[in-house]
Each structure stands twice: as C-alpha cells, then as structure tokens.
Design an enzyme around this catalytic site. Structure first.
Site, PDB file in Angstrom:
ATOM      1  N   LYS A   1       0.854  -1.184   0.000  1.00  0.00           N
ATOM      2  CA  LYS A   1       0.000   0.000   0.000  1.00  0.00           C
ATOM      3  C   LYS A   1       0.891   1.235   0.000  1.00  0.00           C
ATOM      4  CE  LYS A   1      -3.600   2.260   2.745  1.00  0.00           C
ATOM      5  NZ  LYS A   1      -4.526   2.124   3.864  1.00  0.00           N
TER       6      LYS A   1
ATOM      7  N   LYS B   1      -2.231  -1.481  -3.906  1.00  0.00           N
ATOM      8  CA  LYS B   1      -3.100  -0.310  -3.812  1.00  0.00           C
ATOM      9  C   LYS B   1      -2.256   0.950  -3.859  1.00  0.00           C
ATOM     10  CE  LYS B   1      -6.050   1.811  -0.465  1.00  0.00           C
ATOM     11  NZ  LYS B   1      -6.312   1.980   0.921  1.00  0.00           N
TER      12      LYS B   1
HETATM   13  C1  PBG Z   1      -7.567   2.860   5.845  1.00  0.00           C
HETATM   14  C2  PBG Z   1      -7.776   2.870   4.378  1.00  0.00           C
HETATM   15  C3  PBG Z   1      -7.592   3.924   3.464  1.00  0.00           C
HETATM   16  C4  PBG Z   1      -8.003   3.436   2.223  1.00  0.00           C
HETATM   17  C5  PBG Z   1      -8.394   2.131   2.420  1.00  0.00           C
HETATM   18  N1  PBG Z   1      -8.217   1.787   3.749  1.00  0.00           N
HETATM   19  C6  PBG Z   1      -7.175   5.320   3.684  1.00  0.00           C
HETATM   20  C7  PBG Z   1      -5.768   5.653   3.904  1.00  0.00           C
HETATM   21  O1  PBG Z   1      -4.867   4.815   3.972  1.00  0.00           O
HETATM   22  O2  PBG Z   1      -5.535   6.864   4.077  1.00  0.00           O
HETATM   23  C8  PBG Z   1      -8.026   4.227   0.940  1.00  0.00           C
HETATM   24  C9  PBG Z   1      -9.071   3.781  -0.013  1.00  0.00           C
HETATM   25  C10 PBG Z   1      -9.343   4.699  -1.146  1.00  0.00           C
HETATM   26  O3  PBG Z   1      -8.701   5.756  -1.335  1.00  0.00           O
HETATM   27  O4  PBG Z   1     -10.241   4.346  -1.893  1.00  0.00           O
HETATM   28  N2  PBG Z   1      -6.250   2.998   6.256  1.00  0.00           N
END
Ligand code: PBG
Length: 324
Positions: free
Chosen positions: A193, A246
């Site tokens: 991520k 992601k």
């Molecule tokens: C929680 C989380 C996030 C997203 C998914 N789980 C936000 C982040 O990391 O700031 C982002 C999902 C999206 O942008 O569609 N940590």
C-alpha cells in the site's frame, strides 16, 4: 516482417478480437467497498465521489441485496463511527458500526463480507494506530489490530483485510484470530500500500484525514518497487492468504512483478482518487465513463489481479447486465 505479418488481421472482427483477448473481467471478480456511517439517518453522497454514498447501518443491508442481485460476490466494509478517541477503541466495540453492519449484511445476503481493518476512522487524531508523542507506536498498534480482527470475526466477517501497514500486523492478527478460535478465517493483506495522493476522496468519505502529519512513515514510497517484494514475502510468511496492491493503475508494474513471483491470489484496489478522476471527467463529458471503466478493469486484470476492489463495481455489474 511486413507484408507476411499484418497485425491488423486479428483486429477486424470483434468476435475474433475476443477470441485472442488475454484478459477480461466479470462482475464475479469485483468487490464493492461500502461506507457505513453510525451517525446517518439516510444515505448521503460523498461530495468528491459522485455516485458513492455513506449508508446508515439499517440501510446497508438493502444496498447489499441490490449488489448481490447484480451478481457481485463481495463487499468491503468501512465504518464511520459516531465517536472517536485516542486509541480508536470503537474499532473493537462488539456493537461498533462495522460489527453491526456485518451482522446486517450477513442476515439478508450470501455475499462474502470483507472488513477493512485499520484505526484511522476510529482515532480522534486520524492516524492508523496508537501514538507515542507524535509518532506511531507500531507494536502497541498491532496488538490493537488483533483485538479489532477478533471482534470483526465474532461479528461474522468472512475475510479480514488489514490496511494499516504496521510491521508485524499480519502475524499478530493471525495469532489473535487463531487463539480466539478463528484459525480458518482468511486474511487479505493490503501488503503493498503506497502513500498515495489518490486516497484524498476516501478521507472525505470516511472523515479519516490525519489531523497532523501524513502516512509516509508507514505506507510505501511511490518511488520504490523492490520493497513491494519484501512486503509481500513478509506478509506471506506471517500468514496472509491474499495480497493486495493499492492504488491500482499507477502501480501496474508492481502488480505484474508480484504476479510473476508469487502463486497466491492477488487483488488490486482501484482507489477513491482513481474513481474521482474518471467520474469527474465523465461528468464534464470529457471521456466515456463506461469505456474508461471497462478499460481500467481490464488493465488491472491483465497486469495480474485475480480480483478487483472498485467503487465502480455496482455500475460495472449493472452495465454488464444491460449488455453494455
Ligand atoms: C484505511 C484505508 C484507506 C483506504 C483504504 N483503507 C485510507 C488511507 O490509507 O488513508 C483508501 C481507499 C481509497 O482511497 O479508496 N487505512
């Protein structure tokens, strides 16, 4: 090679094009994220994500039924609690917003219910874990994640999906689940991520923007790809069953690299900013939404994702159903 090789021969007939296609998607490959907001009485559209709504707990089951009728297999639930505190304790409340939503959806559908596991929507400072001063307390946070996982499992979640990017989180969550009697509950790890600007609209959807600082001390630097291999390998050793990359389109190279190296199922998350970009351009009449969505989902599958988490899941399934 020309004239012996004419690449255009296979492009003339649409059915021939389909025969030689290497990638495709169907609604069975899509997961719809759903925001459940404990403070709402009626669905409310997310300003930066037209067509995406936050749902009250007692309304989410109805939405899930529509999704199931459209042929979608799964939802990924995000909770927006009514109250927050320094430790994010609402995240492991047996009567918390996500726990109630899981029970509501399971009661009326056979969908697979995936739960996002992080603390950022539950902490009053908006960070993904417990703080020591202004820094994240990694090891204290993963213990809390274990508690969240168990409470989500008890509520009936079918897959738990940790997204906090703390070191050791998969091992700690696996251990907590095993000890609580859930050794067979699968873990979908947001293993790779990135610290991405494309999460902007999500933070609007879930009120989860950090009140100070950013997430670059734990999410990956967009300028690295080799670290993705270490993240993936570590999470697999710790017990992850599925790995996710992601965001989606900006990281197709990473997805392909993981596909070539690992045999486990892979997911890709087409995130909120990717949704917003396509949607905004389409609303302005600057591109054809259906075609752009179809192409982006195909690209994510071509790069190696087995399934896709996308805010377009419902629309895409509906279009398929209509033959479009
Ligand atoms: C929680 C989380 C996030 C997203 C998914 N789980 C936000 C982040 O990391 O700031 C982002 C999902 C999206 O942008 O569609 N940590």
């Amino acid at each position: 090679m020309f004239p012996a090789r004419r690449m255009r021969r296979l492009r003339a007939h649409p059915r021939v094009r389909d025969l030689v296609a290497e990638a495709s998607w169907s609604p069975r490959d899509l997961v719809q994220p759903l925001f459940v907001d404990a403070s709402l009485q009626a669905p409310r559209e997310v300003a930066s994500m037209p067509g995406v709504f936050r749902f009250p707990v007692d309304r989410v089951a109805k939405e899930a039924t529509h999704l199931e009728d459209l042929g979608l297999p799964a939802v990924l639930l995000f909770g927006v609690p009514a109250e927050r505190d320094a430790t994010g304790s609402g995240a492991w409340d047996p009567d918390g917003v996500v726990q109630r939503a899981v029970r509501a959806v399971k009661e009326v559908t056979d969908l697979a219910v995936l739960t996002d596991l992080c603390l950022c929507q539950y902490t009053d400072h908006g960070h993904c874990g417990l703080l020591r001063g202004e820094a994240l307390d990694n090891d204290g946070t993963v213990e809390a994640y274990g508690r969240v996982a168990v409470s989500q499992a008890k509520a009936g979640a079918d897959v738990v999906a940790p997204s906090g990017m703390m070191d050791g989180q998969v091992a700690e969550i696996r251990k907590a689940l095993d000890e609580a009697g859930f050794p067979e509950l699968p873990l979908l790890s947001y293993a790779v991520k990135y610290a991405s600007a494309f999460y902007g609209p999500f933070r609007d959807a879930a009120d989860s923007a950090p009140s100070f600082g950013d997430r670059r001390s734990h999410q990956m630097d967009p300028a690295t790809a080799r670290q993705a291999l270490l993240e993936a390998e570590t999470d697999l050793q710790e017990g992850a069953d599925v790995l996710m990359v992601k965001p989606g389109l900006p990281y197709l190279d990473v997805l392909r690299t993981l596909r070539d190296r690992f045999a486990v199922p892979l997911a890709a998350y087409q995130v909120s900013g990717e949704y917003a970009m396509i949607k905004a351009a389409a609303l302005k009449g600057w591109l054809d939404e259906g075609a752009a969505v179809d192409e982006s989902l195909t690209a994510l599958r071509r790069a190696g994702a087995d399934f896709l988490v996308t805010y377009f899941a419902k629309d895409a399934a509906r279009r398929r159903r209509g033959g479009g």
